[in-house]
Design an enzyme around this catalytic site. Structure first.
Site, PDB file in Angstrom:
ATOM      1  N   ARG A 125      -4.969  52.613 -44.689  1.00 45.31           N
ATOM      2  CA  ARG A 125      -4.192  51.269 -45.027  1.00 45.31           C
ATOM      3  C   ARG A 125      -3.330  51.991 -44.971  1.00 45.31           C
ATOM      4  O   ARG A 125      -2.609  52.514 -45.528  1.00 45.31           O
ATOM      5  CB  ARG A 125      -4.557  50.812 -45.890  1.00 45.31           C
ATOM      6  N   ASP A 161      -0.582  48.032 -40.747  1.00 45.29           N
ATOM      7  CA  ASP A 161       0.352  47.234 -41.728  1.00 45.29           C
ATOM      8  C   ASP A 161       1.194  47.776 -41.825  1.00 45.29           C
ATOM      9  O   ASP A 161       1.997  48.406 -41.768  1.00 45.29           O
ATOM     10  CB  ASP A 161      -0.697  46.894 -43.144  1.00 45.29           C
ATOM     11  N   ARG A 215      10.182  40.774 -36.211  1.00 46.60           N
ATOM     12  CA  ARG A 215       9.370  41.021 -36.243  1.00 46.60           C
ATOM     13  C   ARG A 215       8.017  41.521 -35.435  1.00 46.60           C
ATOM     14  O   ARG A 215       7.793  42.377 -35.052  1.00 46.60           O
ATOM     15  CB  ARG A 215       8.727  39.804 -37.201  1.00 46.60           C
ATOM     16  N   GLU A 217      -6.893  35.172 -41.314  1.00 49.89           N
ATOM     17  CA  GLU A 217      -5.855  33.680 -41.467  1.00 49.89           C
ATOM     18  C   GLU A 217      -4.352  34.154 -41.051  1.00 49.89           C
ATOM     19  O   GLU A 217      -3.066  33.468 -41.176  1.00 49.89           O
ATOM     20  CB  GLU A 217      -5.246  35.188 -43.205  1.00 49.89           C
ATOM     21  N   ASN A 218      -4.063  35.800 -39.760  1.00 56.01           N
ATOM     22  CA  ASN A 218      -2.895  35.861 -39.160  1.00 56.01           C
ATOM     23  C   ASN A 218      -2.482  34.753 -38.208  1.00 56.01           C
ATOM     24  O   ASN A 218      -1.359  34.344 -38.249  1.00 56.01           O
ATOM     25  CB  ASN A 218      -2.929  36.734 -38.432  1.00 56.01           C
ATOM     26  N   TRP A 219      -3.940  33.342 -38.019  1.00 55.36           N
ATOM     27  CA  TRP A 219      -3.094  31.990 -37.629  1.00 55.36           C
ATOM     28  C   TRP A 219      -2.384  31.305 -38.244  1.00 55.36           C
ATOM     29  O   TRP A 219      -2.222  30.244 -37.164  1.00 55.36           O
ATOM     30  CB  TRP A 219      -4.724  31.253 -37.101  1.00 55.36           C
TER      31      TRP A 219
END
Ligand code: FPP
Length: 258
Positions: free
Chosen positions: A206, A38, A51, A85-87
């Site tokens: 993480r 992340d 990004r 969720e990244n879709w």
């Protein structure tokens, strides 16, 4: 890790001297390390970059960590590359990440094979495009006999989605009489998950300071030791991996016992 691509500025073989595992308990080594990579976006933003440039640097960090992992004897490395969720991210970012994945496989799959790394994928293939699926299959086939380390990319992956798909299949098998409902136990459920061939992770790392699991390996992380570092993923390197492994070695894992 031996590199076969000498032309690249940064080969998969650089930085090996940075790795020195000797700690309070160097015998207790994590077999399976899972990572939520992340902070690519914040890394880019803090440098006024796109990004996607953060993701590009994220792939470079991943290449370094793969090399270090195989060199120090980690047997299973699992990384969260793209969630269900990244879709919902902007199309250009989704397309960019998929492009980076294909480029990673195209340029590195032979190196993975030559270094004994078996490529594996978990996640829901339903939304992946044909060219991505083909690239994944090619890398899996090329590395299928490798035995030193399994590299698993979680792609289009969500823990709840994985469990939902597993439950559906289990129900179908029960209705068809292929499975006895009274015999369903944790081992059988594990056998229906995408990770059926992997042991549960010993460590979860993480990056970027977020203290969340974010729908990653929900079933498998039941007794995993969790490590959160403030480092943004593109800045995460071998020294920090080794230092977290040493911290792992000093922890007392009791699995619910006294
Ligand atoms: C999290 O950073 C990272 C991702 C959602 C994608 C991770 C992808 C890579 C490391 C590159 C892809 C690698 C392969 C092999 C496909 P973020 O964008 O959520 O960062 P932020 O929270 O700072 O915005």
């Amino acid at each position: 890790m031996r590199s076969i691509r000498k032309k690249r500025k940064k080969s998969l073989n650089s930085n090996d001297s940075a790795v020195n595992i000797s700690g309070p308990d160097s015998g207790r080594f994590p077999a399976h390390v899972a990572i939520i990579m992340d902070g690519n976006g914040r890394w880019a933003k803090s440098r006024s970059l796109e990004r996607l440039e953060g993701h590009r640097r994220g792939v470079e960090a991943l290449e370094t960590i793969i090399r270090t992992s195989v060199n120090i004897g980690i047997s299973y490395l699992t990384v969260f590359a793209f969630s269900t969720e990244n879709w919902n991210r902007p199309e250009y970012e989704v397309t960019g990440i998929m492009m980076l994945l294909k480029e990673f496989l195209r340029s590195r799959q032979e190196e993975l094979r030559d270094n004994g790394i078996r490529f594996n994928v978990v996640g829901n293939p339903g939304m992946l495009s044909e060219d991505v699926l083909d690239a994944l299959d090619e890398a899996k086939l090329l590395t299928k006999d490798c035995r030193k380390m399994v590299l698993t990319i979680a792609l289009s992956y969500g823990g709840r989605d994985e469990i939902t798909r597993a439950v559906k299949q289990l129900a179908l098998d029960a209705v068809a009489g292929r499975i006895d409902v009274d015999g369903i136990d944790e081992q059988i459920i594990s056998g229906y998950l995408d990770t059926r061939d992997l042991p549960d992770p010993d460590m979860l790392i993480r990056t970027s300071g977020e203290v969340r699991i974010s729908n990653f390996l929900l079933w498998q992380l039941a007794y995993t030791e969790i490590f959160i570092t403030d480092t943004l993923w593109p800045d995460f390197g071998p020294d920090e991996l080794v230092s977290l492994i040493k911290e792992y070695q000093s922890r007392d894992r009791r699995f619910g016992k006294v």
